[in-house]
Scaffold this motif. Sequence first.
Motif, PDB file in Angstrom:
ATOM      1  N   THR A 183       0.983  -1.091   0.001  1.00 60.82           N
ATOM      2  CA  THR A 183      -0.131   0.034  -0.007  1.00 60.82           C
ATOM      3  C   THR A 183       0.971   1.010  -0.174  1.00 60.82           C
ATOM      4  O   THR A 183       1.936   1.257   0.236  1.00 60.82           O
ATOM      5  N   VAL A 184       0.084   2.456  -0.089  1.00 63.48           N
ATOM      6  CA  VAL A 184       1.109   3.569  -0.380  1.00 63.48           C
ATOM      7  C   VAL A 184       1.961   3.703   1.113  1.00 63.48           C
ATOM      8  O   VAL A 184       2.985   4.106   1.284  1.00 63.48           O
ATOM      9  N   ILE A 185       0.978   3.608   2.233  1.00 57.84           N
ATOM     10  CA  ILE A 185       1.860   3.502   3.552  1.00 57.84           C
ATOM     11  C   ILE A 185       3.118   2.413   3.643  1.00 57.84           C
ATOM     12  O   ILE A 185       4.012   2.836   4.070  1.00 57.84           O
ATOM     13  N   HIS A 186       2.886   1.312   3.090  1.00 52.74           N
ATOM     14  CA  HIS A 186       4.056   0.464   3.071  1.00 52.74           C
ATOM     15  C   HIS A 186       5.314   0.894   2.072  1.00 52.74           C
ATOM     16  O   HIS A 186       6.359   0.602   2.606  1.00 52.74           O
ATOM     17  N   ARG A 187       4.871   1.761   1.175  1.00 57.82           N
ATOM     18  CA  ARG A 187       6.164   2.230   0.166  1.00 57.82           C
ATOM     19  C   ARG A 187       6.593   3.431   0.787  1.00 57.82           C
ATOM     20  O   ARG A 187       7.604   3.984   0.267  1.00 57.82           O
ATOM     21  N   LEU A 188       6.052   4.136   1.738  1.00 62.38           N
ATOM     22  CA  LEU A 188       6.714   5.334   2.155  1.00 62.38           C
ATOM     23  C   LEU A 188       8.157   5.217   2.751  1.00 62.38           C
ATOM     24  O   LEU A 188       8.153   3.973   3.144  1.00 62.38           O
TER      25      LEU A 188
ATOM     26  N   ALA B  75      -7.084   1.924   7.251  1.00 58.27           N
ATOM     27  CA  ALA B  75      -7.863   1.699   5.890  1.00 58.27           C
ATOM     28  C   ALA B  75      -6.872   1.636   4.608  1.00 58.27           C
ATOM     29  O   ALA B  75      -6.579   0.645   4.029  1.00 58.27           O
ATOM     30  N   ILE B  76      -5.880   2.669   4.876  1.00 61.75           N
ATOM     31  CA  ILE B  76      -5.085   2.692   3.642  1.00 61.75           C
ATOM     32  C   ILE B  76      -4.046   1.892   3.845  1.00 61.75           C
ATOM     33  O   ILE B  76      -3.719   1.109   2.713  1.00 61.75           O
ATOM     34  N   SER B  77      -3.682   1.268   4.958  1.00 58.67           N
ATOM     35  CA  SER B  77      -2.484   0.473   4.728  1.00 58.67           C
ATOM     36  C   SER B  77      -3.157  -1.142   5.135  1.00 58.67           C
ATOM     37  O   SER B  77      -2.310  -1.847   5.103  1.00 58.67           O
ATOM     38  N   HIS B  78      -4.469  -1.273   4.811  1.00 64.35           N
ATOM     39  CA  HIS B  78      -5.241  -2.410   4.914  1.00 64.35           C
ATOM     40  C   HIS B  78      -4.803  -3.301   6.298  1.00 64.35           C
ATOM     41  O   HIS B  78      -4.561  -4.616   6.204  1.00 64.35           O
TER      42      HIS B  78
ATOM     43  N   THR C 219       1.638   3.488  16.642  1.00 62.99           N
ATOM     44  CA  THR C 219       3.182   2.967  16.802  1.00 62.99           C
ATOM     45  C   THR C 219       3.030   1.523  16.217  1.00 62.99           C
ATOM     46  O   THR C 219       3.821   1.115  15.385  1.00 62.99           O
ATOM     47  N   PHE C 220       1.757   0.682  16.217  1.00 61.68           N
ATOM     48  CA  PHE C 220       1.777  -0.450  15.633  1.00 61.68           C
ATOM     49  C   PHE C 220       1.698  -0.416  14.301  1.00 61.68           C
ATOM     50  O   PHE C 220       2.273  -1.328  13.410  1.00 61.68           O
ATOM     51  N   LEU C 221       0.933   0.476  13.763  1.00 65.37           N
ATOM     52  CA  LEU C 221       0.958   0.751  12.289  1.00 65.37           C
ATOM     53  C   LEU C 221       2.293   1.061  11.765  1.00 65.37           C
ATOM     54  O   LEU C 221       2.375   0.598  10.559  1.00 65.37           O
ATOM     55  N   LEU C 222       3.080   1.616  12.373  1.00 62.50           N
ATOM     56  CA  LEU C 222       4.357   1.985  12.205  1.00 62.50           C
ATOM     57  C   LEU C 222       5.180   0.628  11.884  1.00 62.50           C
ATOM     58  O   LEU C 222       5.646   0.091  10.824  1.00 62.50           O
ATOM     59  N   THR C 223       4.992  -0.185  13.058  1.00 63.94           N
ATOM     60  CA  THR C 223       5.821  -1.720  12.617  1.00 63.94           C
ATOM     61  C   THR C 223       5.026  -2.496  11.655  1.00 63.94           C
ATOM     62  O   THR C 223       5.768  -3.339  11.247  1.00 63.94           O
ATOM     63  N   TYR C 224       3.879  -2.467  11.894  1.00 67.83           N
ATOM     64  CA  TYR C 224       3.048  -3.611  10.844  1.00 67.83           C
ATOM     65  C   TYR C 224       3.294  -3.052   9.298  1.00 67.83           C
ATOM     66  O   TYR C 224       3.593  -4.223   8.623  1.00 67.83           O
ATOM     67  N   THR C 225       3.838  -1.853   9.022  1.00 72.40           N
ATOM     68  CA  THR C 225       3.882  -1.696   7.810  1.00 72.40           C
ATOM     69  C   THR C 225       5.171  -1.396   7.226  1.00 72.40           C
ATOM     70  O   THR C 225       5.647  -1.159   6.240  1.00 72.40           O
TER      71      THR C 225
END
Lengths: 265, 286
Positions: A15-20, A57-60, A121-127
């Motif tokens: 996702t976009v967030i993964h690619r940042l 939602a963006i990062s699924h 912070t989880f979203l950070l480590t998840y992506t």
Amino acid sequence: MLKDITLGQYFPGNTVIHRLDPRTKLIFVLLYIIALFNAKGWAANGVMIAVTLLSMAISHISLKNIFKGLKPMMFIIALTALLNLFYTQGTPIREGWIITWEGIERSVKMMLRITLLITGTFLLTYTTSPMALTDGLERLMNPLKKLHVPVHEMTLMMSMALRFIPTLIEETDKIMSAQKARGADFETGNLIERAKALLPILVPLFVSAFRRADELAVAMESRCYHGGEGRTRLKQLHFTGIDFVALFLGLLLVAGIFVLKHYGL
Amino acid sequence: MAVLSVENLTHTYSVGTPFQKTAIRDVNLTITQGESICLLGHTGSGKSTFVQHLNALLQPTSGLVKIDGEDINKDKYTRRDIKRRVGLVFQYPEYQLFEETVAADIAYGPKNMKLPKDEIEDRVREAAGFTGVDVSLFDRSPLELSGGQKRRIAIAGVIAMRPEILILDEPTAGLDPAGSRTIMENIRAYREKSGATVMIVSHNMDDAARYAERLIVFSEGTVWMDGSPEKVFARTAELSEIGLDVPMAAELAEALRRRGIPLEGAIYTHEQLLNAVRRAGAVPAC
């Protein structure tokens, strides 16, 4: 059982967030935390919830995975809520009660704040893969090298520690299975018996952790590793347009929350 | 007399995450007392996952594992008891040694069974005898011994529980040929003396040919073939398709036949090859 630990786990995706750029994500989370701790009113908290849900939602990343990560924190969240509920001065909800309207409001807001903090912070480590994360961290802390802070060594230790979490979990699982096959019982008995039952796991685990550390050191040295000086990278980090957009949005969030704070919302 | 049966066994790891993976799919098998089985398969074919179901270390995603007709996963008591009846030796078992002395480590299993002290001592001595661990090593620390000796001690630790079915996951992995041979001979001797069922997980075809009477071949999580060594090793081409070899002796016999030397019968061990070559008159008897 042990496999369910989600601490620092990375969910691969595209996702976009993964690619940042990892640096963008690190700075964004920092801005997010600043905003979170300045969100006082309900409107500001609403904005923070919206931003968090939108990022999910963006990062699924599903709510289910977030809840799984939150589970070990439940005790701390509940304790904070209870303390705030009983120790806040104000108008009691009924004559003679300790619980006040202010206490209820504050405990709800505290729960919300901790939950959002962990989720963010989880979203950070998840992506972000652990490698990318430590790479980003090293680049961000680069200026500290001028002050002789061993940035490279610190991030190397961090990435190795992260790298070995799944390995050690797997190893623990294996040793536990092997000892269970020999009739070990980790679930019953009093505290002392259970602590004793852990010995057959801990001894082999430590032995193998030391062996692994030793082997890793030899493998690194035999490939001429000599620290961060002059070291190049396989994956170069580059800021792209989308990173600037994300950083701009992050700054906008902080600014917005401060405006809301100014007006007491 | 223990009869272990597996019905429609399926196991999926990490259900509901991006890492979801079905390791074994719809496996049906029956294992009877006294059999000598070799479980073959390429890395990742699901062998190790399968054997961990046989003593309830893993629970099936769907399907049943039964011993003497009773579900082994019925409750936590059956799950505990099955571990005494089905002994499982993991891959590289030497990494699970933890006690201060060799004798204490072998005694760990029987001690967990809450046996009386003299019974434990008997079993430790007996198990050490089966695996060739000398009594003089009993008071040494297992961590300071050689790899082969550690392996033997770890196997003794499981044999000391006197399981009716003994399963060993790659018992010879990482050992030199002489060490491998002794361990395989020890296991064979144990089976002959105790009458236990022995199942060896391996991808060494020569071991399979020499020590097993029944071969079960796994491929991509299902039972690809189940039969005698003759039957399995007759399908050379298909075996190599799923990433397995045939025993060296079978390969050599095949090559000799192609060159016009008439060898009779099924050949998959060195002894069979030697006898067939002698019968064909190609080599003078020595």
